[in-house]
Design a protein around this motif. Structure first.
Motif, short mmCIF file in Angstrom:
data_model
loop_
_atom_site.label_atom_id
_atom_site.label_comp_id
_atom_site.label_asym_id
_atom_site.label_seq_id
_atom_site.Cartn_x
_atom_site.Cartn_y
_atom_site.Cartn_z
N ILE A 13 -21.48 -21.59 -14.68
CA ILE A 13 -20.52 -20.88 -13.83
C ILE A 13 -20.62 -19.38 -14.06
O ILE A 13 -20.63 -18.59 -13.11
CB ILE A 13 -19.08 -21.38 -14.10
N ILE A 14 -20.73 -19.00 -15.32
CA ILE A 14 -20.88 -17.57 -15.65
C ILE A 14 -22.16 -17.02 -15.02
O ILE A 14 -22.15 -15.95 -14.41
CB ILE A 14 -20.90 -17.36 -17.18
N GLU A 15 -23.25 -17.77 -15.15
CA GLU A 15 -24.53 -17.34 -14.58
C GLU A 15 -24.44 -17.21 -13.06
O GLU A 15 -24.86 -16.21 -12.48
CB GLU A 15 -25.62 -18.35 -14.96
N GLY A 16 -23.89 -18.22 -12.42
CA GLY A 16 -23.79 -18.19 -10.96
C GLY A 16 -22.91 -17.06 -10.45
O GLY A 16 -23.21 -16.44 -9.43
N LEU A 17 -21.82 -16.79 -11.16
CA LEU A 17 -20.90 -15.73 -10.75
C LEU A 17 -21.47 -14.33 -10.94
O LEU A 17 -21.24 -13.43 -10.14
CB LEU A 17 -19.58 -15.84 -11.53
N THR A 18 -22.22 -14.15 -12.02
CA THR A 18 -22.59 -12.79 -12.42
C THR A 18 -24.03 -12.39 -12.13
O THR A 18 -24.34 -11.19 -12.19
CB THR A 18 -22.34 -12.59 -13.93
N GLU A 19 -24.91 -13.33 -11.81
CA GLU A 19 -26.33 -12.99 -11.67
C GLU A 19 -26.57 -11.93 -10.61
O GLU A 19 -27.38 -11.03 -10.79
CB GLU A 19 -27.14 -14.24 -11.33
N PHE A 20 -25.87 -12.00 -9.49
CA PHE A 20 -26.13 -11.06 -8.41
C PHE A 20 -25.07 -9.98 -8.29
O PHE A 20 -25.12 -9.15 -7.38
CB PHE A 20 -26.26 -11.84 -7.09
N LEU A 21 -24.11 -9.98 -9.22
CA LEU A 21 -23.12 -8.91 -9.27
C LEU A 21 -23.59 -7.85 -10.27
O LEU A 21 -24.30 -8.17 -11.23
CB LEU A 21 -21.76 -9.45 -9.71
N PRO A 22 -23.19 -6.59 -10.07
CA PRO A 22 -23.66 -5.51 -10.97
C PRO A 22 -22.88 -5.45 -12.28
O PRO A 22 -22.40 -4.39 -12.70
CB PRO A 22 -23.43 -4.25 -10.12
N PHE A 42 -33.33 -20.59 -18.13
CA PHE A 42 -33.88 -21.57 -17.20
C PHE A 42 -32.92 -21.92 -16.07
O PHE A 42 -33.35 -22.29 -14.97
CB PHE A 42 -34.28 -22.85 -17.96
N ILE A 43 -31.62 -21.84 -16.30
CA ILE A 43 -30.68 -22.16 -15.22
C ILE A 43 -30.66 -21.09 -14.14
O ILE A 43 -30.00 -21.25 -13.11
CB ILE A 43 -29.24 -22.39 -15.75
N GLN A 44 -31.41 -20.00 -14.34
CA GLN A 44 -31.56 -19.01 -13.29
C GLN A 44 -32.30 -19.59 -12.08
O GLN A 44 -32.20 -19.06 -10.98
CB GLN A 44 -32.32 -17.79 -13.81
N LEU A 45 -33.03 -20.68 -12.29
CA LEU A 45 -33.74 -21.31 -11.18
C LEU A 45 -32.76 -21.78 -10.11
O LEU A 45 -33.04 -21.72 -8.91
CB LEU A 45 -34.58 -22.49 -11.67
N GLY A 46 -31.59 -22.23 -10.53
CA GLY A 46 -30.58 -22.65 -9.57
C GLY A 46 -30.07 -21.49 -8.74
O GLY A 46 -29.85 -21.62 -7.53
N THR A 47 -29.90 -20.35 -9.38
CA THR A 47 -29.42 -19.17 -8.64
C THR A 47 -30.51 -18.63 -7.71
O THR A 47 -30.21 -18.09 -6.65
CB THR A 47 -28.95 -18.07 -9.60
N ILE A 48 -31.78 -18.77 -8.12
CA ILE A 48 -32.89 -18.39 -7.23
C ILE A 48 -32.83 -19.22 -5.95
O ILE A 48 -32.98 -18.69 -4.84
CB ILE A 48 -34.26 -18.64 -7.92
N LEU A 49 -32.60 -20.51 -6.10
CA LEU A 49 -32.54 -21.40 -4.94
C LEU A 49 -31.42 -20.99 -3.99
O LEU A 49 -31.56 -21.13 -2.77
CB LEU A 49 -32.33 -22.84 -5.42
N SER A 50 -30.33 -20.46 -4.51
CA SER A 50 -29.22 -20.03 -3.65
C SER A 50 -29.66 -18.91 -2.72
O SER A 50 -29.27 -18.86 -1.55
CB SER A 50 -28.03 -19.58 -4.50
N VAL A 51 -30.49 -17.99 -3.22
CA VAL A 51 -31.00 -16.90 -2.37
C VAL A 51 -31.92 -17.47 -1.29
O VAL A 51 -31.84 -17.08 -0.12
CB VAL A 51 -31.77 -15.86 -3.22
N LEU A 52 -32.78 -18.40 -1.66
CA LEU A 52 -33.69 -19.01 -0.70
C LEU A 52 -32.93 -19.74 0.41
O LEU A 52 -33.33 -19.70 1.58
CB LEU A 52 -34.64 -19.98 -1.41
N VAL A 53 -31.84 -20.38 0.04
CA VAL A 53 -31.05 -21.12 1.03
C VAL A 53 -30.31 -20.16 1.96
O VAL A 53 -30.30 -20.36 3.19
CB VAL A 53 -30.05 -22.06 0.32
#
Length: 264
Positions: free
Chosen positions: A11-20, A48-59
């Motif tokens: 959840i932390i990764e998903g929330l913060t990966e694309f925020l500054p 490694f869980i960054q792969l999930g957030t990468i997929l969100s951009v692709l979608v």
């Protein structure tokens, strides 16, 4: 690592990966708060869980990936500087990943910059990230090198880099999202390779933890990206700047006063 801890970190990764606000910094703080030892698997999990957030951009932006080869070439050019420095200074970066104090200091420094960035770069000329030149892509990639310091934020450095090149806030943010794909994919594969090269093995339970982490990160990242674009377009960076400063100062005070971050 338990499933609850894996879900919280995802959840932390998903929330913060694309925020500054520095996803790496938040992951370091999160693992410290939960008392997770920085084992090889924990380090692998947080990358490694960054792969999930990468997929969100692709979608969310899948149509943008079928426009022209120039789009991919620009991403490759922008990815070169940080990729080279990341490989050269991999051991140094790994050691910094265990320092909550470094994260806190950089949160504050980056937060102060975000308070003023809207005033510094207030005359954008490029509203579509597809229109940037190869030179501009490379310069943005150079800014991304700052994110090798934990707590700086890859998103913040690349968005600010884009704004220095006359991109609007939205265009700079979107290019930052796209640039995350080669960077995060490369980081995940390198971390996985090093994990096994060092003689580590992975259990079925740990594989399940990685799967759960990626699924949760994917779902949360989709929501975070949509929300972030709306906030950034309407209000700019100040809220994120103040958040970074307050969080960083709280952590610095706790650490310097001898308190442990371990609360769970």
């Amino acid at each position: 690592m338990s499933y609850l801890e894996a879900i919280i970190l995802a959840i932390i990764e998903g929330l913060t990966e694309f925020l500054p606000v520095s996803s790496t910094g938040h992951m370091i703080i999160g693992t410290a708060l939960m008392g997770l030892e920085p084992s090889d698997f924990v380090k692998l999990f947080t990358i490694f869980i960054q792969l999930g957030t990468i997929l969100s951009v692709l979608v969310l932006y899948w149509k943008r990936f079928f426009k022209s080869l120039d789009f991919y070439y620009k991403l490759v050019v922008a990815a070169i500087p940080a990729s080279i420095l990341g490989l050269v200074f991999n051991d140094v970066i790994d050691s910094l990943l265990e320092s909550p104090l470094m994260v806190a200091v950089m949160l504050v420094v980056g937060g102060v910059i975000l308070l003023f960035v809207d005033k510094w770069f207030n005359k954008p000329e490029i509203a579509n990230s597809d229109d940037i030149s190869f030179r501009q892509a490379f310069i943005i990639g150079c800014y991304q090198c700052l994110a090798l310091i934990p707590g700086t934020s890859r998103s913040a450095s690349t968005i600010v880099g884009g704004m220095t090149q006359k991109l609007t806030r939205k265009a700079a943010a979107e290019f930052s999202f796209f640039l995350a794909i080669p960077m995060m994919l490369g980081a995940s594969l390198v971390k996985l390779y090093n994990f096994f090269k060092d003689g580590n093995t992975i259990s079925n339970e740990e594989i399940n933890l990685l799967i759960v982490g990626n699924i949760v990160g994917f779902i949360v990242a989709i929501i975070a990206i949509k929300t972030f674009i709306d906030i950034l377009t309407k209000y700019g960076f100040k809220a994120f700047g103040w958040y970074r400063i307050v969080l960083g100062l709280i952590i610095i005070v706790m650490l310097l006063s001898g308190h442990s971050l371990q609360m769970i």
